[in-house]
Design an enzyme around this catalytic site. Structure first.
Site, PDB file in Angstrom:
ATOM      1  N   GLY A  98      48.995 -44.713  87.999  1.00 28.65           N
ATOM      2  CA  GLY A  98      49.349 -43.832  89.110  1.00 28.65           C
ATOM      3  C   GLY A  98      48.295 -43.647  90.177  1.00 28.65           C
ATOM      4  CB  CYS A 108      37.365 -34.653  73.600  1.00 24.10           C
ATOM      5  SG  CYS A 108      38.131 -34.903  75.179  1.00 24.10           S
ATOM      6  CD  GLN A 133      44.167 -46.574  97.077  1.00 19.31           C
ATOM      7  OE1 GLN A 133      43.915 -45.790  97.992  1.00 19.31           O
ATOM      8  NE2 GLN A 133      45.379 -46.679  96.560  1.00 19.31           N
ATOM      9  N   GLY A 162      47.320 -45.953  92.443  1.00 21.09           N
ATOM     10  CA  GLY A 162      47.589 -46.695  93.674  1.00 21.09           C
ATOM     11  C   GLY A 162      47.041 -48.109  93.690  1.00 21.09           C
ATOM     12  CE  LYS A 163      47.239 -50.289  88.000  1.00 23.81           C
ATOM     13  NZ  LYS A 163      47.165 -48.858  87.688  1.00 23.81           N
ATOM     14  CB  SER A 164      51.247 -51.087  94.501  1.00 25.79           C
ATOM     15  OG  SER A 164      51.596 -50.622  93.242  1.00 25.79           O
ATOM     16  NE  ARG A 186      45.844 -41.053  95.207  1.00 29.67           N
ATOM     17  CZ  ARG A 186      47.046 -41.043  94.639  1.00 29.67           C
ATOM     18  NH1 ARG A 186      47.451 -42.099  93.952  1.00 29.67           N
ATOM     19  NH2 ARG A 186      47.830 -40.006  94.745  1.00 29.67           N
TER      20      ARG A 186
HETATM   21  N1  LIG Z   1      45.479 -43.574  99.162  1.00 24.82           N
HETATM   22  C1  LIG Z   1      46.517 -42.932  98.679  1.00 24.82           C
HETATM   23  N2  LIG Z   1      46.757 -41.638  98.987  1.00 24.82           N
HETATM   24  C2  LIG Z   1      47.833 -40.975  98.486  1.00 24.82           C
HETATM   25  N3  LIG Z   1      48.761 -41.537  97.666  1.00 24.82           N
HETATM   26  C3  LIG Z   1      48.574 -42.812  97.330  1.00 24.82           C
HETATM   27  C4  LIG Z   1      47.455 -43.578  97.793  1.00 24.82           C
HETATM   28  N4  LIG Z   1      47.555 -44.825  97.279  1.00 24.82           N
HETATM   29  C5  LIG Z   1      48.676 -44.837  96.522  1.00 24.82           C
HETATM   30  N5  LIG Z   1      49.276 -43.637  96.543  1.00 24.82           N
HETATM   31  C6  LIG Z   1      50.513 -43.252  95.822  1.00 24.82           C
HETATM   32  O1  LIG Z   1      50.237 -43.222  94.422  1.00 24.82           O
HETATM   33  C7  LIG Z   1      51.431 -43.521  93.695  1.00 24.82           C
HETATM   34  C8  LIG Z   1      51.120 -44.521  92.598  1.00 24.82           C
HETATM   35  O2  LIG Z   1      50.820 -45.770  93.151  1.00 24.82           O
HETATM   36  P1  LIG Z   1      51.080 -47.129  92.350  1.00 24.82           P
HETATM   37  O3  LIG Z   1      52.492 -47.213  91.936  1.00 24.82           O
HETATM   38  O4  LIG Z   1      50.500 -48.212  93.152  1.00 24.82           O
HETATM   39  O5  LIG Z   1      50.200 -46.821  91.062  1.00 24.82           O
HETATM   40  P2  LIG Z   1      49.634 -47.800  89.988  1.00 24.82           P
HETATM   41  O6  LIG Z   1      48.160 -47.673  90.027  1.00 24.82           O
HETATM   42  O7  LIG Z   1      50.233 -49.147  90.157  1.00 24.82           O
HETATM   43  O8  LIG Z   1      50.133 -47.116  88.649  1.00 24.82           O
HETATM   44  P3  LIG Z   1      50.815 -47.723  87.326  1.00 24.82           P
HETATM   45  O9  LIG Z   1      49.806 -48.604  86.678  1.00 24.82           O
HETATM   46  O10 LIG Z   1      51.082 -46.501  86.531  1.00 24.82           O
HETATM   47  O11 LIG Z   1      52.061 -48.403  87.778  1.00 24.82           O
HETATM   48  C9  LIG Z   1      52.429 -44.074  94.722  1.00 24.82           C
HETATM   49  O12 LIG Z   1      53.422 -43.091  94.922  1.00 24.82           O
HETATM   50  C10 LIG Z   1      51.615 -44.295  95.968  1.00 24.82           C
HETATM   51  O13 LIG Z   1      52.357 -44.084  97.150  1.00 24.82           O
END
Ligand SMILES: Nc1ncnc2c1ncn2[C@@H]1O[C@H](COP(=O)(O)OP(=O)(O)OP(=O)(O)O)[C@@H](O)[C@H]1O
Length: 618
Positions: A111, A448, A91, A113-115, A88
């Site tokens: 949401g 908005c 990333q 995908g930071k992890s 995404r």
């Molecule tokens: N490149 C990708 N393509 C599709 N799905 C992805 C990708 N990277 C991460 N995800 C999915 O996105 C979802 C959210 O990821 P994650 O928990 O890391 O979000 P986050 O950025 O940490 O959000 P938050 O701050 O709300 O916790 C997860 O289910 C993960 O599997």
């Protein structure tokens, strides 16, 4: 350039003069040439740097996946281990920077995908990544997920058994140990000397490959979720300066990040910021009527009709509310369960598990059910009570639509809730200020909703970006600006009068006094109104937000009371030419009219029928 020899030569004979002169000329010319060469070199070097920067920027833009020694392994593990086909936005850039040893702050929406930005590098690196995370539940979720994809990870927290802790601490320095990620709470770093000494050994053995600080905004007192133990995490970079640090957050302003940088002792981090805009989320605010709070009936109707068989969360103010709202929803036929911090751990994880597997449709939760909750298909997040800050609201509503499909984020905005929350956050640093920003988000219909969120997080915003995915943009033509100057004078007079009688008025007392519900003697002294309760509350809220009224607290051993007093701008109302306007739903008036009489204001205020009111703000 020195002229010494030339001046000295002038005083002597011709030969000497010419001798000195020619020597001086040569020396001067050489100096001039040298200076020119240095200048030219500097210019060339400067141009070369610009060229290099442009080339790198272009390469970055057009080829973000430019080959590095780790690129093939990354791609392979993305597909094979994480079962994802593409990255995404941001990333890959974040991962490449972290893999090349840079310290990084990554600000990415909820949401997004930071992890993955530390999990994937961990899998592709020697040794292990230390992940600092604020909540044990968040840690457990990640461990569960990593186990499901066969990535070895371990954790250390207050509830780890002695045997488990001993095993993990021993494996930290064992080059054959299989785990790639070690999750710890900040408390562990702060309190366990044993852990620090093991980390030091692992660092010296080259096994500590990366440090990830999740929810990095918790470092700063100006952030929305300050955790005192995060303040001590600077020890990590001081002790392990060669290990790249990655700070992750969805909700940090520039000033919060600056604070985090100082606290974490990261000298020059690169900051990557993605837009806060979650394009698939529809933002809406609905009014809660203090007279007859039928918001639970409204919510149950929504869930049973619009969100039939769809997964969602209803956020509430308190643990008691979680129990009662959940019971009310159940009574109305909604498959709901409560979730709050005071439930025992087994009950909490049972509710979470059942919801995750769609055996429960709705979790009625306090903020305890927030950070880290990652269910892809959440179609609605409803706030039965407003959040205490925009950051909290963004985090909580961010649980919706994580699969990129459309989802709704609806807030029920009630006058009395402002003051309930206010007394709760009164002791917090800038708690009132943050709450008022949230109230402003709900009350204002001239901007908005997305723009309020984006601007709050320092993002330059273009209203086109909303695409009518908020109620204000969708119903923009239904609002009109009206003059409320006379109303403001009436309200201020009531508060002023109370002050002169040494009385303090709660918002409820001000409302009722203005509506003529006080003692007859008092009624004679003030200008009462025939506006409806909703209208009266909207005006008082607006005066509070604009600074004509302000908060006043009083503490007893058992409770905190909220009163209204005159705000800094109240004296401006004595000036005849001063006027105050407010935007509200239009009811039959020309959109361009700015009304000035009470009569017009009353017309413009006329409240829509109950059903309509349920759907829209005014
Ligand atoms: N490149 C990708 N393509 C599709 N799905 C992805 C990708 N990277 C991460 N995800 C999915 O996105 C979802 C959210 O990821 P994650 O928990 O890391 O979000 P986050 O950025 O940490 O959000 P938050 O701050 O709300 O916790 C997860 O289910 C993960 O599997």
């Amino acid at each position: 350039m020195s002229t010494g020899p030339f001046v000295a030569g002038l005083k002597c004979s011709g030969n000497v003069f010419w001798g000195f002169s020619s020597f001086a000329w040569q020396r001067g010319t050489l100096q001039l040439i040298a200076i020119n060469l240095i200048t030219l070199h500097n210019i060339l070097e400067y141009m070369l740097n610009i060229l290099l920067y442009c080339i790198l920027t272009c390469l970055n833009v057009f080829f973000p996946n430019l080959d590095f020694s780790w690129s093939t392994e990354l791609e392979q593990n993305l597909k094979d281990v994480f079962q994802l086909s593409t990255f995404r936005p941001l990333q890959l850039k974040a991962i490449n920077l972290s893999m090349s040893g840079k310290d990084l702050f990554l600000v990415m929406p909820t949401g997004r995908g930071k992890s993955l930005c530390y999990q994937l590098p961990a899998v592709c690196s020697e040794g292990f990544t230390l992940v600092v995370t604020p909540l044990v539940s968040l840690m457990e979720d990640q461990l569960m997920y990593l186990k499901s994809i066969d990535v070895e990870a371990v954790s250390l927290n207050a509830s780890s058994s002695k045997e488990h802790a001993k095993m993990v601490l021993a494996e930290m320095t064992d080059s054959k140990a299989p785990f790639k990620l070690l999750y710890v709470t900040p408390e562990k770093i702060a309190k366990s000397k044993l852990l620090m000494s093991r980390l030091e050994k692992a660092y010296n053995a080259g096994r500590l490959s990366r440090i990830a600080v999740d929810e990095v905004h918790c470092c700063s007192q100006w952030g929305h979720d300050f955790r005192p133990d995060y303040k001590l995490l600077g020890i990590l970079k001081r002790q392990f300066p060669k290990v790249p640090l990655l700070g992750l957050t969805a909700t940090a302003t520039g000033s919060v990040l600056k604070d985090c940088q100082k606290i974490l002792c990261v000298p020059e981090p690169i900051t990557l910021t993605a837009s806060f805009n979650r394009t698939n989320l529809y933002y809406e605010v609905r009014l809660k009527d203090s007279n007859s709070d039928d918001s639970v009936s409204d919510i149950s109707a929504l869930i049973k009709e619009r969100y039939k068989d769809q997964s969602g969360i209803v956020y509430v103010f308190s643990q008691k509310d979680a129990e009662t709202v959940s019971a009310d929803l159940q009574g109305k036929g909604v498959n709901a369960s409560p979730y709050h911090a005071n439930m025992n751990p087994e009950d909490k994880s049972q509710v979470h598990r059942k919801w995750a597997t769609n055996k429960i449709q709705v979790v009625v939760a306090t903020v305890a059910f927030g950070m880290g909750i990652d269910k892809a298909d959440v179609r609605f997040v409803i706030h039965h009570t407003i959040s205490k800050s925009i950051e909290n609201y963004y985090q909580e509503s961010g649980r919706a639509g994580r699969d990129d499909k459309p989802a709704d984020c609806i807030v029920y905005f009630g006058f009395n809730d402002i003051f309930r929350i206010s007394t709760m956050v009164v002791m917090e640093n800038v708690g009132q200020q943050k709450l008022l920003t949230m109230v402003d988000y709900c009350q204002n219909v001239d901007r908005c909703r997305r723009s309020v969120i984006a601007v709050h997080f320092d993002e330059v915003w273009d209203d086109e970006g909303c695409n009518e995915m908020c109620d204000v943009c969708r119903h923009g033509n239904d609002y009109i600006t009206v003059d409320i100057t006379q109303h403001a004078k009436d309200v201020v007079q009531i508060v002023e009068l109370a002050g002169s009688l040494d009385e303090k008025l709660t918002p409820l007392k001000v409302t009722e006094a203005w509506m003529g519900k006080g003692p007859a003697k008092r009624r004679k002294m003030i200008q009462t109104t025939t506006l409806s309760r909703l209208e009266v509350e909207a005006i008082i809220t607006s005066l509070l937000l604009q600074g004509y009224l302000s908060e006043d607290f009083s503490f007893t051993p058992y409770t905190t009371y909220f009163y209204l007093k005159l705000g800094g701008k109240a004296p401006l109302l004595k000036n005849q030419s001063h006027s105050i306007t407010m935007k509200m739903r239009r009811t039959g008036l020309d959109a361009n009219t700015v009304s000035t009489t009470q009569q017009t204001v009353q017309e413009s205020f006329s409240v829509p029928g109950k059903d309509q009111r349920r759907k829209e703000i005014w």
